[in-house]
Design a protein around this motif. Sequence first.
Motif, PDB file in Angstrom:
ATOM      1  N   TRP A 127      32.794 -84.650  85.365  1.00  9.14           N
ATOM      2  CA  TRP A 127      33.774 -85.627  85.809  1.00  9.14           C
ATOM      3  C   TRP A 127      34.122 -86.592  84.689  1.00  9.14           C
ATOM      4  O   TRP A 127      33.264 -86.993  83.909  1.00  9.14           O
ATOM      5  N   TRP A 139      39.096 -91.887  87.985  1.00 12.39           N
ATOM      6  CA  TRP A 139      38.197 -90.741  87.889  1.00 12.39           C
ATOM      7  C   TRP A 139      39.040 -89.491  87.974  1.00 12.39           C
ATOM      8  O   TRP A 139      39.958 -89.397  88.793  1.00 12.39           O
ATOM      9  N   MET A 142      37.138 -85.274  90.385  1.00 14.61           N
ATOM     10  CA  MET A 142      36.235 -85.527  91.512  1.00 14.61           C
ATOM     11  C   MET A 142      36.589 -84.650  92.688  1.00 14.61           C
ATOM     12  O   MET A 142      37.704 -84.390  92.955  1.00 14.61           O
TER      13      MET A 142
END
Length: 142
Positions: A127, A139, A142
């Motif tokens: 990630w 992010w 994910m």
Amino acid sequence: MTTLQDRVRLIDLRETPLSVDEVWQAVSDPAAGGVGLFVGQVRRTDHAKSVDLLEYSAHPTALEELRAVALEVITDECTAIAAVHRVGRLTVGDLAVVVAVSAPHRGEALRVCTAMIDTLKARVPIWKHQVFLDGSDEWVGM
């Protein structure tokens, strides 16, 4: 006669800077006439925002999955395959991933190299946390 497993010559996750030469040498072979090479590096902008840094983190199974992907995408026509991915904190210009595939002919080396990076990005549980200069973050994967 080498097995496909023998042709997976370097698979790793590292917190230290990556070496294109190391990955290149891992797939170097007198039987290979071509090497497909992909080098991913941290870019300055993403989504029109300036990147400050990236932090890559990996699930404990990521290395095992990376090896499984290499075994899945390599073909009998390939001489060798290698892939190394960074984890930890990276800044603009740092290498995030290096993939190389050698084969007697360039077409297969390039095709399998593309399959390796595409499948790695889709399946290996790594990630990316992007931190932008404006203080925002996101992010990815994910």
